[in-house]
Design a protein around this motif. Structure first.
Motif, PDB file in Angstrom:
ATOM      1  N   SER A 134      -2.949  -4.654   7.542  1.00 50.23           N
ATOM      2  CA  SER A 134      -4.152  -4.040   6.989  1.00 50.23           C
ATOM      3  C   SER A 134      -4.968  -5.087   6.251  1.00 50.23           C
ATOM      4  N   SER A 135      -6.277  -4.904   6.219  1.00 49.13           N
ATOM      5  CA  SER A 135      -7.132  -5.826   5.475  1.00 49.13           C
ATOM      6  C   SER A 135      -7.098  -5.514   3.985  1.00 49.13           C
ATOM      7  N   LYS A 140      -6.026 -10.503   5.550  1.00 49.58           N
ATOM      8  CA  LYS A 140      -4.991  -9.615   6.074  1.00 49.58           C
ATOM      9  C   LYS A 140      -3.785  -9.559   5.144  1.00 49.58           C
ATOM     10  N   LYS A 180      -9.273  -2.402   3.617  1.00 46.54           N
ATOM     11  CA  LYS A 180      -8.620  -1.161   4.033  1.00 46.54           C
ATOM     12  C   LYS A 180      -7.547  -0.752   3.032  1.00 46.54           C
ATOM     13  N   THR A 181      -6.771  -1.720   2.557  1.00 44.99           N
ATOM     14  CA  THR A 181      -5.693  -1.430   1.614  1.00 44.99           C
ATOM     15  C   THR A 181      -6.233  -0.854   0.316  1.00 44.99           C
ATOM     16  N   THR A 195      -9.260   0.523  -0.357  1.00 49.25           N
ATOM     17  CA  THR A 195      -9.948   1.814  -0.223  1.00 49.25           C
ATOM     18  C   THR A 195      -8.960   2.943   0.060  1.00 49.25           C
ATOM     19  N   ALA A 196      -7.919   2.664   0.846  1.00 44.83           N
ATOM     20  CA  ALA A 196      -6.911   3.690   1.103  1.00 44.83           C
ATOM     21  C   ALA A 196      -6.189   4.070  -0.183  1.00 44.83           C
ATOM     22  N   TYR A 252     -15.645  -3.496  10.173  1.00 48.13           N
ATOM     23  CA  TYR A 252     -14.270  -3.279   9.732  1.00 48.13           C
ATOM     24  C   TYR A 252     -14.182  -2.389   8.492  1.00 48.13           C
ATOM     25  N   VAL A 253     -15.295  -1.771   8.131  1.00 47.99           N
ATOM     26  CA  VAL A 253     -15.287  -0.886   6.957  1.00 47.99           C
ATOM     27  C   VAL A 253     -14.543   0.403   7.301  1.00 47.99           C
ATOM     28  N   PRO A 254     -13.525   0.762   6.530  1.00 51.28           N
ATOM     29  CA  PRO A 254     -12.721   1.962   6.847  1.00 51.28           C
ATOM     30  C   PRO A 254     -13.446   3.252   6.497  1.00 51.28           C
ATOM     31  N   GLU A 255     -12.922   4.341   7.008  1.00 53.68           N
ATOM     32  CA  GLU A 255     -13.563   5.642   6.846  1.00 53.68           C
ATOM     33  C   GLU A 255     -13.535   6.133   5.403  1.00 53.68           C
ATOM     34  N   GLU A 256     -12.661   5.576   4.579  1.00 52.45           N
ATOM     35  CA  GLU A 256     -12.610   6.008   3.178  1.00 52.45           C
ATOM     36  C   GLU A 256     -13.868   5.635   2.408  1.00 52.45           C
TER      37      GLU A 256
END
Length: 220
Positions: free
Chosen positions: A34-35, A29, A38-39, A41-42, A66-70
């Motif tokens: 944010s993980s 984290k 997530k950070t 990939t965003a 927890y894999v983000p949509e990106e």
């Protein structure tokens, strides 16, 4: 950010066993909640990279929720002990046809800014056939871009040599991109590095299986 018609895929390597950290680095984290995953990939997405291929290893089942949509595609390296190059080779084999090249990003470098990724992407529009590495104060960092003309060499390279061997073989084909971003140097490999940098007593993750992990429980 407006998406460019010139798109470069990114392969994000997150297959390591994280023995020293004790928990999957993808789920660590950041201070804002944010993980790492997530950070990164965003920021890749905002910087203009895509599609994003995520390479997972033995902790894939824990990370998937927890894999983000990106992330456009998840690939699993069944033998992460073979090292980063094996994961990168897996990603290259699953890239869309006709891409100009590929960015190799690492899960333990979450502090690289979106503006740095954007700076790299803008440079690649002018020089897609050259390798590219961000640099600050004459010191190179991460991530690294490899043009498609080196894919065959990467796929045939000895695993123990790593992707750095391609850099050593072709120093004349490398562009160093000047950025003002210390994040290109900072990686997190141990609980002590995490707690020291973020000034916390414990390693925090976003997952239920280890929401707050006591550093004392980890071994090198």
């Amino acid at each position: 950010m407006r998406r460019s018609t010139f798109m470069v895929p990114a392969v994000l390597l997150a297959a390591g066993n994280s023995h020293r950290m004790g928990v999957p680095k993808a789920l660590l984290k950041m201070p804002g909640g944010s993980s790492f995953l997530k950070t990164i990939t965003a920021n890749l997405h905002r910087g203009g990279f895509g599609p994003i291929l995520l390479i997972l290893g033995r902790e894939a089942a824990r990370i998937r929720p927890y894999v983000p949509e990106e992330v456009d595609r998840i690939l699993v390296n069944e033998h992460p002990e073979l090292g980063q190059l094996a994961s990168f080779q897996l990603g290259i084999r699953h890239l869309p046809p006709g891409v100009p090249g590929c960015l190799m990003a690492l899960i333990d470098h979450p502090l690289i800014s979106a503006s740095t990724f954007q700076r790299i992407a803008e440079h690649l529009q002018q020089a897609p056939d050259r390798m590219a590495i961000p640099s600050k104060n004459f010191k190179k960092g991460h991530p690294t871009y490899f043009p498609a003309r080196f894919f065959d060499e990467i796929l045939s390279a000895p695993l123990e040599a790593g992707a750095r061997q391609i850099l050593k073989n072709h120093p004349e084909a490398i562009d160093y991109i000047l950025v003002d971003d210390d994040g290109i140097f900072i990686d997190f490999d141990t609980p002590e590095m995490y707690t020291s940098y973020f000034k916390t007593e414990r390693v925090e993750t976003i997952s239920e299986f280890s929401s707050l992990a006591d550093v004392s429980n980890f071994s090198e």
